[in-house]
Design a protein around this motif. Structure first.
Motif, PDB file in Angstrom:
ATOM      1  N   GLN A 100       1.249  -1.366  -0.194  1.00 32.03           N
ATOM      2  CA  GLN A 100      -0.128  -0.052  -0.233  1.00 32.03           C
ATOM      3  C   GLN A 100       0.860   1.385  -0.323  1.00 32.03           C
ATOM      4  O   GLN A 100       0.671   2.499   0.092  1.00 32.03           O
ATOM      5  N   ARG A 102       3.245   3.773  -2.029  1.00 34.91           N
ATOM      6  CA  ARG A 102       3.499   3.837  -3.300  1.00 34.91           C
ATOM      7  C   ARG A 102       4.887   3.904  -3.360  1.00 34.91           C
ATOM      8  O   ARG A 102       5.443   3.654  -4.407  1.00 34.91           O
ATOM      9  N   GLN A 182     -12.005  -0.564  -3.589  1.00 34.39           N
ATOM     10  CA  GLN A 182     -12.041   1.237  -2.643  1.00 34.39           C
ATOM     11  C   GLN A 182     -10.616   1.714  -2.698  1.00 34.39           C
ATOM     12  O   GLN A 182     -10.576   3.583  -2.409  1.00 34.39           O
ATOM     13  N   ARG A 183      -9.459   1.533  -2.586  1.00 41.10           N
ATOM     14  CA  ARG A 183      -8.152   1.795  -2.102  1.00 41.10           C
ATOM     15  C   ARG A 183      -7.949   2.686  -2.849  1.00 41.10           C
ATOM     16  O   ARG A 183      -7.936   2.802  -4.094  1.00 41.10           O
ATOM     17  N   VAL A 184      -6.828   3.795  -2.776  1.00 44.62           N
ATOM     18  CA  VAL A 184      -6.428   5.496  -3.950  1.00 44.62           C
ATOM     19  C   VAL A 184      -5.829   4.677  -4.474  1.00 44.62           C
ATOM     20  O   VAL A 184      -5.518   4.534  -5.581  1.00 44.62           O
ATOM     21  N   LEU A 185      -4.246   3.981  -4.137  1.00 47.21           N
ATOM     22  CA  LEU A 185      -3.578   3.247  -4.479  1.00 47.21           C
ATOM     23  C   LEU A 185      -3.362   2.120  -5.241  1.00 47.21           C
ATOM     24  O   LEU A 185      -4.079   1.051  -5.441  1.00 47.21           O
ATOM     25  N   PRO A 187      -6.024   0.639  -7.343  1.00 52.22           N
ATOM     26  CA  PRO A 187      -7.365  -0.036  -7.047  1.00 52.22           C
ATOM     27  C   PRO A 187      -7.753  -0.859  -7.780  1.00 52.22           C
ATOM     28  O   PRO A 187      -7.349  -1.109  -9.025  1.00 52.22           O
TER      29      PRO A 187
END
Length: 229
Positions: A100, A102, A182-185, A187
């Motif tokens: 998770q 970046r 739903q994760r930002v990075l 998905p």
């Protein structure tokens, strides 16, 4: 040629992709092992809680090397191959956390793309069709109903002699699906032009056979493009 395969947990990606790579005579790129290797390496260096800035600076300096050897991914640490170290459940849990971050994703995306240069590969992972290989010759999103995926995982545990509750597994899969989508990075979602294949009613053999057909068609199209004026 790159064949990118994505999909939710329990859809059978790893089993199918290993057999697909073997059937086609190409390399199998196990991106999950790459994340476990980074998690293990960060733990060795006490960097698993490091800031994004420090991770971005230090990751390229780690004595961690990814190679394609005899059609398989080989991961070296200080020149020696890693193996059982990456199969520890605690490392798998840590890999889920570091994936998770970046800097980790950027680092491994670069490595995964580099491994595909000069090799035909079947690349399996959560963001293969969307982020890592959006221009792959063949992109497939494997899925199945959450109930079917839970039953498959339950059978795997039973075959290994492990106790497991089907409803608990189902709940965990549903929770992971929600978190991943739903994760930002990166998905969880099918890549553009990816073929969605629901494997709920298909055997592993049937899935592999279908992917082999699609791969051969994609290879023929690629060869025609290369030969066109």
């Amino acid at each position: 040629m790159v064949i990118a395969v994505d999909g939710p947990a329990g859809a059978g990606k790893s089993t199918v992709c290993r057999r697909l790579a073997q059937a086609l005579g190409v390399a199998y790129l196990d991106t999950g092992a790459m994340y476990r290797a980074v998690a293990w390496a960060l733990a060795q260096c006490a960097m698993d809680q490091a800031s994004d800035q420090r991770m971005r600076q230090e990751l390229p300096l780690l004595p961690l090397e990814f190679l394609i050897e005899a059609g398989r991914l080989r991961i070296d640490w200080e020149g020696s191959p890693l193996g059982d170290e990456l199969r520890n459940p605690s490392i798998s849990r840590m890999a889920s956390l570091v994936s998770q971050r970046r800097p980790v994703r950027d680092f491994l995306t670069q490595k995964q793309r580099a491994l595909s240069r000069g090799h035909d590969v079947v690349a399996e992972g959560r963001d293969m069709t969307t982020v890592v290989f959006p221009d792959a010759e063949l992109k497939v999103f494997l899925t199945a109903s959450d109930r079917v995926r839970a039953e498959r995982r339950w059978k795997e545990y039973k075959e290994k002699g492990l106790s497991a509750d089907l409803e608990d597994i189902l709940r965990q899969i549903q929770e992971r699906d929600a978190a991943d989508s739903q994760r930002v990075l990166a998905p969880l979602k099918p890549g553009k032009d990816a073929i969605i294949l629901d494997t709920s009613e298909l055997s592993i053999d049937q899935v592999v056979e279908q992917l082999v057909r699609w791969a051969m068609e994609a290879r023929e199209k690629a060869l025609k493009r290369e030969g066109s004026p």
